[in-house]
Design a protein around this motif. Structure first.
Motif, PDB file in Angstrom:
ATOM      1  N   MET A   1       0.845  -1.194   0.000  1.00  0.00           N
ATOM      2  CA  MET A   1       0.000   0.000   0.000  1.00  0.00           C
ATOM      3  C   MET A   1       0.876   1.238   0.000  1.00  0.00           C
ATOM      4  O   MET A   1       1.851   1.326   0.744  1.00  0.00           O
ATOM      5  CB  MET A   1      -0.864  -0.045   1.266  1.00  0.00           C
ATOM      6  N   SER A   2       0.531   2.167  -0.832  1.00  0.00           N
ATOM      7  CA  SER A   2       1.377   3.345  -0.938  1.00  0.00           C
ATOM      8  C   SER A   2       1.267   4.208   0.315  1.00  0.00           C
ATOM      9  O   SER A   2       0.211   4.360   0.915  1.00  0.00           O
ATOM     10  CB  SER A   2       0.933   4.178  -2.143  1.00  0.00           C
ATOM     11  N   HIS A   5      -1.162   7.497   0.635  1.00  0.00           N
ATOM     12  CA  HIS A   5      -2.572   7.527   0.991  1.00  0.00           C
ATOM     13  C   HIS A   5      -2.752   8.157   2.349  1.00  0.00           C
ATOM     14  O   HIS A   5      -2.012   7.896   3.282  1.00  0.00           O
ATOM     15  CB  HIS A   5      -3.145   6.112   1.033  1.00  0.00           C
ATOM     16  N   LEU A 121     -15.797   2.252  -5.453  1.00  0.00           N
ATOM     17  CA  LEU A 121     -14.611   1.431  -5.230  1.00  0.00           C
ATOM     18  C   LEU A 121     -13.479   2.215  -4.586  1.00  0.00           C
ATOM     19  O   LEU A 121     -12.499   1.638  -4.143  1.00  0.00           O
ATOM     20  CB  LEU A 121     -14.116   0.852  -6.558  1.00  0.00           C
TER      21      LEU A 121
ATOM     22  N   GLN B  75      -7.149  -1.251  -0.660  1.00  0.00           N
ATOM     23  CA  GLN B  75      -6.102  -2.173  -1.113  1.00  0.00           C
ATOM     24  C   GLN B  75      -6.319  -2.737  -2.498  1.00  0.00           C
ATOM     25  O   GLN B  75      -5.449  -3.428  -3.007  1.00  0.00           O
ATOM     26  CB  GLN B  75      -6.028  -3.364  -0.135  1.00  0.00           C
ATOM     27  N   ILE B  76      -7.479  -2.477  -3.066  1.00  0.00           N
ATOM     28  CA  ILE B  76      -7.766  -3.159  -4.338  1.00  0.00           C
ATOM     29  C   ILE B  76      -7.930  -2.193  -5.507  1.00  0.00           C
ATOM     30  O   ILE B  76      -8.247  -1.012  -5.333  1.00  0.00           O
ATOM     31  CB  ILE B  76      -9.070  -4.000  -4.238  1.00  0.00           C
ATOM     32  N   ARG B 112       3.110   9.149 -11.458  1.00  0.00           N
ATOM     33  CA  ARG B 112       2.584   7.819 -11.760  1.00  0.00           C
ATOM     34  C   ARG B 112       1.700   7.845 -13.010  1.00  0.00           C
ATOM     35  O   ARG B 112       1.738   6.928 -13.833  1.00  0.00           O
ATOM     36  CB  ARG B 112       1.794   7.303 -10.566  1.00  0.00           C
ATOM     37  N   HIS B 149      -3.582   3.808  -7.966  1.00  0.00           N
ATOM     38  CA  HIS B 149      -3.331   4.101  -6.552  1.00  0.00           C
ATOM     39  C   HIS B 149      -2.425   3.058  -5.914  1.00  0.00           C
ATOM     40  O   HIS B 149      -2.370   2.948  -4.695  1.00  0.00           O
ATOM     41  CB  HIS B 149      -4.652   4.193  -5.799  1.00  0.00           C
ATOM     42  N   ASP B 150      -1.731   2.309  -6.748  1.00  0.00           N
ATOM     43  CA  ASP B 150      -0.762   1.322  -6.281  1.00  0.00           C
ATOM     44  C   ASP B 150      -1.404   0.306  -5.344  1.00  0.00           C
ATOM     45  O   ASP B 150      -0.964   0.124  -4.192  1.00  0.00           O
ATOM     46  CB  ASP B 150       0.391   2.049  -5.572  1.00  0.00           C
ATOM     47  N   ASP B 152      -2.560  -3.265  -3.662  1.00  0.00           N
ATOM     48  CA  ASP B 152      -1.876  -4.533  -3.423  1.00  0.00           C
ATOM     49  C   ASP B 152      -2.526  -5.670  -4.200  1.00  0.00           C
ATOM     50  O   ASP B 152      -1.867  -6.636  -4.559  1.00  0.00           O
ATOM     51  CB  ASP B 152      -1.918  -4.871  -1.927  1.00  0.00           C
TER      52      ASP B 152
END
Lengths: 702, 316
Positions: A1-2, A5, A121, B75-76, B112, B149-150, B152
């Motif tokens: 995770m970046s 955030h 999302l 995370q997704i 990015r 958003h990078d 995982d």
């Protein structure tokens, strides 16, 4: 995770999300609209400046006369107030009509296009997505409108409006804006009908309702405090003191649990709670479209709001300060803070909200919420089957929610009505029948809501087609209403039959009495001698007192009449004719009664008439009926005890039976579907062989 | 990284996903394959919190998909099979929009976005409106948004649909790059051969259930197991010049030969006994006067595995 955030999850951060990029008009259009609005505002200000009270020979006055714009303002203060109110109106229209319509359309289009899924999302909560979509799409409009509000307030202050009045008005505009935006968000999350235009049309309907409230309040004093739900109504009461409604009712001061002001806490409470509930419901629907708009506690909060408003506004008894409910020792007078300039100007507590009105608010709003809750629940066959399937699959929390929902609605209704009874208990019932009729009303209300919920659920769950559902619901509602109506109609018929018999006998006894009187008088006249009559009449002197001139002349008239045998004979003849007429009338009444009288009520009437054989019995029975109608009717028609409760109970039993049958069929269907599902596809040998080296487990089919 | 336990989803009495239980380790790239209606998209939607499971539990990165949706969403990345974009926004601004929605730092987001635009061949389209993009370009933009958003874990539902062969190659390279970065990727696709290039695990679904799951390569890998067919030995392909029906009758009597199928002059079968048995069969056929034009072991690929695992019922 970046690490980039942010973990800041506050509401303010979410409100700062960049939703305003979405569904905004093209830049050229935005610029054009801004400059057009700017010019309109400047034009309005200039026109009003031209209407100021300039000296007769001045250039502006000359221009005004040239344009034929009449006298203009009396004073500069009035002119400033005029500008302020016009700007306030424009600003209100922009922020509480145009902006919410645009925001509603924007959110609806996100749902129509499916782009809302990407927003869902993101790590923002759905609530923040809804909030962002409420206010961000038209943020430029809000900025413009806000600037206009401040300008209007400044001009109004210069013109003599009090800070209290201005701040209350601005507060009202802000509250109404929030409520209408929340209603728009709720509609946009509830439906996407007509490619996103359905919610917009719905919001126009809501807006019309809200903005028409001042008109309703104008004609009904007891609900005049509702004018504050609309910002226009607020302006009418707070700023336009000379308007027709203000003249009619005076300055209306709202009062809520002892707090009072031109915009009372009850209005703020209503706006705040409605906005919060609507946004909450919108977010829930976005998250879980198959669920209800509100959880049960949401409905309980709404119900609490109803109670608070009803009970909180009750002390507004419309009486002068010092004579009302609050000064009767029930609430401390010291708890009432004064609102600058309000009470001094009016001397009244404000609108008249009696206990009866409060009770009406509780009952009507409570029942409406129950109905809303029933309709809100997703009555879908698929969901019921899904629940049965899950139960069959061994879900531990296996309880069919539909069932609980219907009984929850009934329980809620009981609570509402019992609270209504509590309100009513503060008043005194006039008679025992009044009390029982009230209790019956409560009982029927509870019964109706409970079984209406059962009927709707059953019809919606049992049939797939809309026609089948509508037909089943209609049939069952007709059955239930019919079973309720029969006792009501039968009671009305028996009651009506009694009073028909009673008034028939009353008429007959009166005729009989008249005939008897006439017969007596006639007999007396026929046997009387002039001298005898004269000897019985004594003419007192006017000075002796007791007799007025009118009585004297009456006596003189009769003296002359009976003195003259010819006149006496004529009177006898007249009495004979009257008696014959009465006798004919009596016979006609008898004949009409025996041939046509009372139609289908005749059987009941006959039974009552039998016990009215004498004038005394007739009078006694009438008095008994007035005091205890149920006892009298029960004495003559004992079957009411059986049929009145039995019919509704039979109807209820039918609905419950139909409902159980429906649910059993659905359960059976769900279980059959589960049985027919193909066996597991992953062979045991393969399952063992396919165990991944990382410890991951292959599928273990049910 | 991803764990499902009895994950079930009903649509009415129809069970779209049935008691799905599996675990995907961090850094794995898992191919989710199955015919239409097998429950792949429903599974992905449940794992990405867009759909509430009817029963069972699932966690992504330790966060429950029902109880901690925001935690999962952080995370997704998810690219649905069909999706809509903001048509009136320029490509770069669209990505910036979501970068801000995900709370990315502005400078990092700009770097990015520039990187992803270049890798996915969208650099030349950065100023164009999304509505003006071709389907393939929109698909690339969707992929870029999903990885922006990078995250995982990334769920990609048919990411290659609508892409031309070159774009598919670029997408494959991009996914390989993400794989090297240690991302966990779950990807569904109908193009099984391409999945084999970068997937290390495979999950085959049919009728809402998992019929096969495991690593692709290695001794216990799915390919190895299905290469031996697990039942009848090695799979062979035989092509004759003529007389194939007669050869079929003859071969049925050959010891160790199973699953014999004939299509015109081509026969497929499984033969136990290794290469010696193959040589014996070939010699026997030639000795009987059959003119053999091809005799070879059948190539084992994902498609083969899929057909075997699903019993030949599902069409990919």
């Amino acid at each position: 995770m970046s690490a980039a955030h942010s973990d800041d999850r506050t509401l303010l951060r979410h409100l700062g999300q960049p939703f305003y990029f979405r569904h905004t008009p093209p830049l050229a259009l935005r610029r054009g609209a801004f400059w057009l609005g700017f010019l309109v505002i400047i034009g309005i200000v200039l026109i009003n400046i031209l209407l100021m009270p300039y000296p007769r020979e001045s250039t502006p006055r000359y221009l005004r006369d040239l344009l034929g714009w009449g006298r203009g303002y009396e004073t500069y203060e009035a002119g400033a107030q005029g500008i302020a109110t016009q700007l306030l109106l424009i600003s209100t229209a922009l922020s509480s009509i145009v902006a919410p319509l645009y925001a509603t359309y924007s959110l609806a289009m996100e749902r129509v296009g499916g782009t809302i899924e990407f927003l869902k999302l993101s790590p923002m909560s759905t609530l923040s997505v809804v909030l962002g979509k409420m206010f961000a799409p038209a943020y430029l409009l809000h900025l413009f409108s806000g600037g206009l509000l401040l300008l209007a307030a400044a001009i109004g202050f210069v013109g003599g409006y009090g800070l209290g009045d201005l701040s209350l008005t601005l507060l009202s505009i802000a509250c109404a804006t929030a409520t209408v935006h929340a209603a728009g968000a709720f509609l946009a999350c509830a439906t996407t009908a007509f490619r996103g235009f359905g919610p917009v049309v719905g919001l126009i309907g809501v807006g019309v309702l809200v903005y028409c409230l001042p008109f309703a309040a104008f004609y009904e004093a007891s609900v005049s405090y509702m004018r504050y739900l609309s910002p226009f109504g607020t302006m009418d009461a707070v700023l336009w003191k000379d308007s027709a409604s203000s003249q009619w009712y005076g300055r209306v001061i709202d009062e809520f649990f002892g707090l009072r002001g031109a915009i009372g806490p009850s209005i703020l409470l209503i706006h705040g709670t409605l906005s919060a509930i609507l946004v909450w419901a919108a977010a829930r629907w976005l998250d879980h479209p198959e669920g209800t708009a509100l959880p049960r506690k949401g409905y309980l909060i709404l119900l609490g709001l109803v109670f608070l408003v009803a009970l909180g506004t009750v002390p507004n008894s419309g009486q002068r300060v010092g004579q009302g409910f609050m000064n009767q020792g029930l609430m401390p007078q010291a708890a009432i803070p004064s609102v600058a300039g309000a009470s001094e100007r009016t001397g009244f507590w404000g609108p008249s909200v009696s206990w009866e009105n409060a009770m009406g608010i509780v009952l009507i709003a409570g029942l409406a919420f129950c109905l809303f809750m029933i309709l809100d629940h997703p009555h879908r066959r698929e969901l019921v089957q899904e629940e049965f399937s899950e139960r069959a699959g061994g879900r531990e929390t296996g309880r069919v929610l539909r069932m609980g929902h219907a009984y929850f609605a009934g329980t809620l209704t009981v609570g509402v009505l019992a609270a209504g009874l509590a309100c009513q208990s503060f008043t005194r019932f006039g008679t025992t029948p009044e009390f029982w009729s009230w209790v019956l009303t409560l009982g029927i209300g509870v019964w109706a809501v409970l079984f209406l919920s059962l009927v709707l659920e059953t019809a919606w769950v049992r049939y797939r087609s809309a026609a089948g559902r509508a037909m089943a619901a209609a049939v069952m509602v007709a059955l239930l209403v019919g079973s309720l109506l029969y006792p009501l109609i039968d009671w009305a018929q028996k009651d009506s039959a009694f009073w028909s018999a009673y008034y028939h006998k009353t008429q007959m006894w009166a005729l009989q009495a008249n005939i008897t009187t006439l017969k007596t008088e006639l007999a007396a006249l026929q046997g009387v001698a002039d001298d005898t009559l004269l000897s019985t009449v004594t003419l007192p002197s006017a000075s002796a007192g007791g007799n007025t001139g009118g009585q004297f002349y009456n006596l003189q008239y009769y003296f002359n009449r009976y003195k003259d045998p010819a006149m006496a004979n004529a009177t006898v003849g007249q009495y004979r004719m009257e008696m014959e007429s009465l006798q004919n009338n009596f016979q006609q009444q008898q004949q009409y009664y025996s041939v046509y009288g009372f139609g289908w009520k005749r059987a009941s009437v006959e039974r009552y008439l039998a016990d009215m054989a004498t004038p005394e019995a007739h009078a006694d029975l009438g008095a008994e009926m007035r005091s205890a109608p149920f006892a009298v009717i029960l004495k003559y028609h004992a079957s009411v005890l059986l049929w009145y409760p039995l019919l509704p109970l039979m109807a209820c039993a039918f609905v419950i039976w139909f409902r159980r049958r429906t649910y059993r069929a659905l359960e059976k269907e769900a279980l059959e579907a589960l049985k027919q599902a193909p066996p597991p596809l992953l062979p045991a040998s393969n399952a063992a062989a396919s165990e991944p080296p990382s410890g991951a487990m292959p599928a273990a089919s049910a | 990284m991803i764990a499902c336990d009895g994950l079930t989803r009903y649509y009415g009495s129809f069970r779209a996903v049935d008691a799905l239980s599996f675990t995907i380790e961090r850094g794995a790239v898992c191919a989710l394959v199955g015919p239409n209606g097998a429950g792949k998209s429903t599974t992905m939607r449940m794992l990405s919190t867009l759909l509430r499971p009817s029963r069972g539990h699932a966690t992504v990165g330790g966060c429950d998909v029902v109880k901690d949706r925001e935690g999962v969403r952080r995370q997704i990345g998810y690219l649905p099979e069909t999706f809509q974009l903001y048509e009136d926004m320029p490509v770069e601004r669209y990505l910036h929009f979501f970068a801000r929605a995900y709370g990315l730092d502005a400078r990092l987001a700009a770097e990015r976005i520039a990187d992803y635009l270049e890798r996915l061949g969208l650099l030349g389209k950065r100023a164009e409106k999304v509505g003006a993009l071709s389907r393939g370009m929109r698909q690339r933009l969707g992929v870029a948004k999903s990885f922006l958003h990078d995250p995982d874990v990334v769920f990609l539902d048919e990411p290659a649909s609508g892409l031309d062969p070159v774009a598919r190659t670029e997408l494959r390279d991009f996914l390989k790059f993400q794989q090297h970065l240690g991302k966990t990727v779950v990807v569904s696709s109908h193009v099984l051969k391409e999945l084999a290039d970068f997937c290390d695990h495979i999950a085959i679904m049919q009728d809402g259930r998992l019929v096969e799951y495991g690593p692709l390569s290695g001794e216990q890998g799915v390919l190895a197991r299905y290469g031996e067919a697990g039942r009848g030995g090695k799979a062979y392909v035989l092509k004759l010049l003529k007389d194939a029906p007669r050869a079929e009758l003859l071969m049925k009597e050959f010891p160790g030969l199973t699953n014999l199928k004939r299509l015109d002059v081509t026969l497929t079968f499984e033969l136990a006994g290794g290469e010696e048995a193959g040589a014996a069969l070939l010699g026997h056929l030639v000795g009987q006067g059959f003119q053999v034009t091809r005799f070879a072991e059948e190539e084992v690929d994902l498609e083969h595995v899929y057909r075997k695992a699903s019993g030949g019922r599902g069409e990919v």
